[in-house]
Design an enzyme around this catalytic site. Structure first.
Site, mmCIF file in Angstrom:
data_model
loop_
_atom_site.group_PDB
_atom_site.id
_atom_site.type_symbol
_atom_site.label_atom_id
_atom_site.label_comp_id
_atom_site.label_asym_id
_atom_site.label_seq_id
_atom_site.Cartn_x
_atom_site.Cartn_y
_atom_site.Cartn_z
ATOM 1 N N LYS B 115 27.433 44.781 30.009
ATOM 2 C CA LYS B 115 28.208 43.970 30.949
ATOM 3 C C LYS B 115 27.292 42.909 31.543
ATOM 4 C CE LYS B 115 30.136 43.911 35.542
ATOM 5 N NZ LYS B 115 30.661 44.626 36.708
ATOM 6 N N GLY B 176 33.514 44.043 45.610
ATOM 7 C CA GLY B 176 33.380 44.921 46.773
ATOM 8 C C GLY B 176 34.276 44.568 47.942
ATOM 9 N N ALA B 202 36.377 43.525 39.511
ATOM 10 C CA ALA B 202 36.096 43.179 40.907
ATOM 11 C C ALA B 202 37.337 42.819 41.693
ATOM 12 C CB ALA B 202 35.107 42.022 41.034
ATOM 13 N N GLY B 203 37.386 43.391 42.889
ATOM 14 C CA GLY B 203 38.408 43.021 43.856
ATOM 15 C C GLY B 203 39.494 44.046 44.100
ATOM 16 N N ASN B 224 34.632 49.848 41.178
ATOM 17 C CA ASN B 224 33.618 50.767 41.687
ATOM 18 C C ASN B 224 33.895 51.097 43.148
ATOM 19 O OD1 ASN B 224 31.258 52.096 42.554
ATOM 20 N ND2 ASN B 224 29.907 50.810 41.408
ATOM 21 N N THR B 225 33.784 50.084 44.020
ATOM 22 C CA THR B 225 33.885 50.339 45.456
ATOM 23 C C THR B 225 35.232 50.935 45.851
ATOM 24 O OG1 THR B 225 32.495 48.382 45.705
ATOM 25 C CG2 THR B 225 33.428 49.290 47.713
#
Lengths: 69, 273
Positions: B115, B176, B202-203, B224-225
């Protein structure tokens, strides 16, 4: 005994002259661990560690995988 | 787990062949990161609950002097069970990103899938696209299979695809931030033209965000977050697994058209009054 100063992960590190990359990794207890190593921005595959004698000012990076996204 | 042992609610639809990236097919369309967890036990529990086949990791210097017998992430998430996707998180130029992935390839026994993310600044973590393109070219030339974090710009996505990236991964909102899918129209433009998988990277903040991404026709979602910083990460991992499946099913089913006018669900004919 003559010594050699290298940079190891950004910090100064002193070794006995003539030591190889394999010796360095062994001294860090990292043999057999999942690490990768580069010297002066060139990746050095583990089979080449024993033949690579560390020279003054070599910049050695030893990395692992950690959590990330 | 055999397919027949899987409860109905999480059984992949027969019509969904799974997510194919660089010739390998994954049953799950969810990709998860391994950052920000309390410990490796929680990481592994969340990864398992998510049902993912692909987990991202990042490459960092060994802490010299710290003891080598500490548990390691790759013991918790072993490469023989999961496809490990090394990232270039924290890289702000092409040179650092390429170097990081060369180390990752060595670390992971020659594994080519990676990635790429080249960040523009620390405030937004928005991709630096000129550097991303430069790194992508170098990596593809060097034999890597590059999944690439990029802006939600259909032109950039097309250029990355032309370079030979195996998946394009536009952000839905800032890394994040948990702000969700802020520009579904741009994502749709990217999806419409893409010949490689489009993965929202993301997001995503909660399950409905993941479902929306999938309903738009994304091939997968990377997060992830949203899992790691949920109050109960393992439960959220399961929610995300279900949301990605629900969104994919809805996409395949084809939603009803939006209408301005009401349309009664019960027939008007035969009423008693």
């Amino acid at each position: 005994m003559a010594s050699v100063t290298i940079e190891l992960n950004g910090a100064s590190h002193v070794l006995i002259a003539g030591r190889t990359l394999h010796d360095l990794i062994a001294s860090l207890d990292l043999l057999g661990k999942r690490v990768a190593v580069a010297i002066n921005c060139e990746v050095v595959p583990s089979p080449h560690w024993p033949g690579r004698i560390l020279k003054p000012d070599d910049r050695v990076e030893v990395v692992v995988a950690i959590g990330g996204g | 787990m055999k397919l027949n042992d899987t409860p109905d609610e999480i059984r992949p639809a027969a019509t969904d062949a799974g997510l194919t990236i660089a010739g390998k097919t994954y049953a799950s369309r969810l990709l998860v990161g391994t950052g920000k967890y309390r410990d490796f036990d929680e990481t592994r529990a969340a990864v398992d609950a998510s049902g993912t086949g692909i987990v991202t990791v990042t490459i960092r210097r060994v802490n010299i002097g710290q003891h080598a017998n500490e548990p390691s992430l790759l013991d918790a998430v072993p490469p023989d069970r999961f496809t490990i996707l090394p990232n270039t998180g924290g890289c702000f130029n092409a040179k650092d990103a390429v170097y990081t992935l060369q180390l990752a390839r060595e670390l992971l026994d020659g594994h080519k899938l990676c990635k790429l993310e080249v960040l523009g600044d620390e405030k937004t973590l928005f991709p630096n696209m000129p550097e991303t393109l430069k790194a992508a070219e170098a990596l593809v030339k060097d034999g890597f299979e590059v999944m690439v974090y990029c802006s939600d710009d259909p032109i950039q996505a097309r250029i990355l695809e032309d370079i030979g990236c195996v998946a394009v991964m536009p952000l839905a909102s800032l890394i994040g931030s948990g702000m969700g899918i802020l520009n579904p129209w741009n994502l749709s433009l990217i999806i419409e033209q893409a010949r490689v998988p489009v993965i929202v990277d993301a997001g995503v903040g909660t399950a409905s965000d993941a479902a929306i991404a999938m309903e738009l026709g994304c091939d997968g979602v990377l997060m992830n977050t949203a899992i790691a910083h949920a109050r109960e990460p393992v439960r959220m991992a399961r929610a995300m697994r279900l949301a990605v499946q629900a969104g994919r099913e809805a996409f395949l089913a084809g939603r009803m058209p939006r209408r301005f006018a009401a349309s009664p669900s019960s027939p008007m004919a035969g009423r008693i009054a």
